[in-house]
Write an enzyme that holds these catalytic residues in place. Structure first.
Site, short mmCIF file in Angstrom:
data_model
loop_
_atom_site.label_atom_id
_atom_site.label_comp_id
_atom_site.label_asym_id
_atom_site.label_seq_id
_atom_site.Cartn_x
_atom_site.Cartn_y
_atom_site.Cartn_z
N ASP A 348 45.12 32.54 40.21
CA ASP A 348 44.81 33.12 38.91
C ASP A 348 44.91 32.04 37.84
OD1 ASP A 348 44.48 35.63 37.31
OD2 ASP A 348 46.39 34.96 36.45
N GLU A 378 40.42 30.41 39.58
CA GLU A 378 39.73 30.51 38.30
C GLU A 378 39.92 29.21 37.54
OE1 GLU A 378 39.93 34.94 36.54
OE2 GLU A 378 41.89 34.01 36.74
#
Ligand code: CA
Length: 652
Positions: A348, A378
């Protein structure tokens, strides 16, 4: 450096007295007090349990033993100073069933915290729990899944544990729990497959679970699970322990551990691998986390003025570049991979992490476990206190070559900008730059001048048009497509999903995308009730044709290696964009691309609602593989197709 807590009393850093004048913020701190041993946390054996805590700024440290998850301590044991800024204690006898915390004394103030390395906890994760991990292994728990092929062979399917089973029509008994997702043979409205059976039938290779570690969210109180509760879980509390609200008994520390393992085993038994969504980039509350209680100031990233860095938007970015934070993260990932047999990790807000930590995790996973374990993340560019060249983000993709990164540019040109709700994408006839769509189709690699996204190789591009964040694809199309029929909306949706599944790179689907999932227009639904978030098996039953279509696309990708070429060099050599009219993109995959049995493949994406004709290369006899019903005329050197959608032909 003066750092004040924004509320309550000032944080005490223990900078000077204990550490000989070296501040916790000083780079020399890592050299002086870093610990390299592999025995941090609890080492349990029935005869003796040993504890090692890293807490260099504390003046004293204590191990606190409890008989239960609540109530007063049973014993308080003074810990001894060890090497590298650690504290140790050994307790003879069998501590199984006990609970524990640490206390550290910093500038005259005692802080009590849970061991960051704790592998089991009591309800709500407020105390570590002592158990024999071997007793949490399910029956038949043994080998890992065999090595996976290339990352581009994966078809990732992202889901939330509770969403998947909680609907009243799911046909699943253990609703909302790890155990529910592990159930086989479940049926929904009209006898459709649900849950695990549905996943296995779709043909995806990897399920990606939204956070399953113990998260902190106050609205998910593990002692009040009879009340409505829901969250995505992007706020880690205990990094190395599963979340209690997904267990049949959150009070029984072994329950959540065993049941998550059983879920992973159930997926493995059906040939589906499992990716864990991990959140090491920020914490839920910089002042209340165990890290800050144990070594205040060390684990988080600060601005020059002493305030906390805020690239995450949560005001507490983790200092992943610091030695003991970096190794904590690597230890944690390795632990999940080994103990739970996870097959991949999704980082994340990876752009907040540092390149060295990500590469060290990759190196250790490959060396110690299996190089085919997937790592994706990400890689957004975020304003944090870390030099740009050290950020594990898209602009540094060359520095992290073995990591897949979400391709937001491809996403936005296919379906329309996610932040500008009414903006159309390619599938809805928006005026998007064709070269940008072509770049995504080619896997984001440097294909030709003007046709390149951020990667060097196709394994670095994770292609998607829907994930848990932002509007679902369906909801975005409803908002942006304008005056169109339901049939046209569906055609746009199918086209977008097809573009993800047939492009070079790693395809990624969001659970329910196969039946046009809607959250009724709610954008980021982490705080919404479960009714908004749950997988609607009635909609799934009503849209079985769509499910069948996505299944067919997945089957086509898996049957044809031309759709998943393994190198940029081969893509440049074998993928050829053909001449096409406006709102149409056509390309060929030539010469047994990727070792395909078919000699040539031709893919046509059309966003034109009506009929459109285009030339096709004279490479042999073209036979339809997908979308035959859209072809109104096929002659030598020319094809006429009608309607929004994808047509695939082959010269066999
Ligand atoms: Ca929790």
């Amino acid at each position: 450096m003066s750092v004040q807590r924004e509320m309550d009393e000032p944080i005490r850093y223990g900078d000077s007295a204990v550490t000989g004048g070296v501040s916790v913020f000083d780079e020399r701190f890592d050299e002086l007090f870093g610990y390299d041993g592999d025995d941090l946390g609890l080492s349990y054996a029935p005869e003796q349990s040993s504890f090692r805590l890293w807490a260099p700024t504390s003046e004293q440290a204590e191990l606190v033993l409890y008989a239960s998850w609540q109530g007063e301590p049973e014993r308080v044991i003074s810990m001894d100073r060890g090497t590298g800024g650690t504290w140790t204690a050994s307790v003879t006898g069998d501590l199984e069933g006990k609970y524990y915390t640490y206390r550290v004394l910093i500038e005259g103030q005692w802080n009590e915290a849970v061991d960051p390395y704790a592998r089991a906890v009591g309800v709500n994760g407020d105390r570590g729990a002592i158990l024999d991990l071997r007793k949490t292994d399910p029956e038949g728990w043994s080998a890992r899944m065999p090595a996976f092929g290339d990352p581009v062979d994966a078809v990732i399917y992202e889901l939330h544990v509770m969403d998947y089973s909680i609907h009243p029509e799911s046909g699943i008994r253990h609703k909302g729990l790890f155990a529910g997702l592990a159930e086989s043979g479940t049926r929904g409205p009209g006898g459709i497959l649900t849950g695990l059976d549905h996943i296995a039938d779709l043909g995806v290779t990897h399920v990606q679970l939204l956070p399953v570690y113990d998260y902190a969210t106050e609205s998910v109180d593990e002692t009040k699970l009879d009340l409505p509760h829901y969250n995505w879980g992007y706020d880690p509390k205990n990094y190395n322990v599963p979340e209690g609200s997904y267990a049949t008994d959150p009070y029984e520390p072994a329950s959540r551990i065993r049941e998550l393992k059983e879920l992973i085993q159930s997926l493995h038994d059906r040939g589906v691998r499992v990716i864990m969504d991990v959140v090491y980039n920020h914490v839920y509350d910089g002042y209340r986390v165990n890290f800050t209680k144990l070594v205040p100031g060390y684990y988080l990233r600060y601005k020059p003025d002493g305030s906390l860095a805020n690239g995450s938007g949560c005001g507490n970015d983790c200092a992943t570049e610091r030695k003991m934070m970096s190794r904590f993260i690597a230890d944690s990932v390795l632990y999940w991979a080994k103990e739970y047999k996870f097959d991949g990790f999704r980082f994340d807000l990876m752009g907040l992490m540092d390149v060295d930590t990500i590469n060290e995790i990759r190196r250790r996973i490959s060396a110690e476990i299996d190089p085919s374990i997937l790592m994706i993340g990400e890689g957004w560019d975020l304003a944090t206190e870390l030099a740009p060249e050290r950020q594990a983000s898209q602009h540094n993709s060359e520095a992290i070559p073995l990591i897949g990164q979400f391709n937001d540019r491809f996403r936005d040109v296919v379906k329309g900008d996610i932040f500008l709700f009414d903006v159309k994408g390619f599938v809805s006839g928006g005026p998007v730059p064709k070269q940008e769509v072509m770049a995504g189709i080619a896997g984001g690699i440097p294909y030709a001048p003007g046709i390149h996204q951020f990667v060097q190789e196709p394994q670095q591009s994770v292609n998607y048009v829907e994930c848990h964040d932002n509007h679902t694809l369906w909801d975005k199309l409803v908002l942006s497509a304008g005056e169109v029929t339901e049939a046209e909306l569906r055609a746009m949706h199918r086209l977008a999903t097809a573009m993800i599944l047939l492009s070079q790179g790693i395809p990624f689907l969001h659970a329910g995308q196969e039946f046009m999932r809607t959250k009724n227009g709610v954008e980021n639904s982490y705080k919404s009730p479960v009714e908004i978030n749950r997988i609607d098996w009635e909609r799934c039953a009503a849209l079985q044709d769509e499910v069948a279509y996505v299944k067919k696309l997945i089957g086509l990708r898996r049957a044809h290696p031309a759709f998943r070429m393994r190198s940029a060099e081969e893509i440049r050599a074998k993928l050829v964009f053909e001449a096409s009219p406006a709102d149409v993109i056509a390309y060929t995959l030539r010469g047994h691309a990727g070792g395909d049995q078919a000699e040539h493949l031709l893919v046509i994406y059309s966003a034109v609602p009506g009929e459109v004709a285009l030339p096709i290369p004279k490479l042999g006899s073209w036979q339809p593989l997908l979308g035959a019903e859209s072809i109104s005329a096929l002659e030598d050197g020319k094809i006429t197709i009608s309607g929004i959608g994808v047509t695939v032909l082959a010269v066999l």
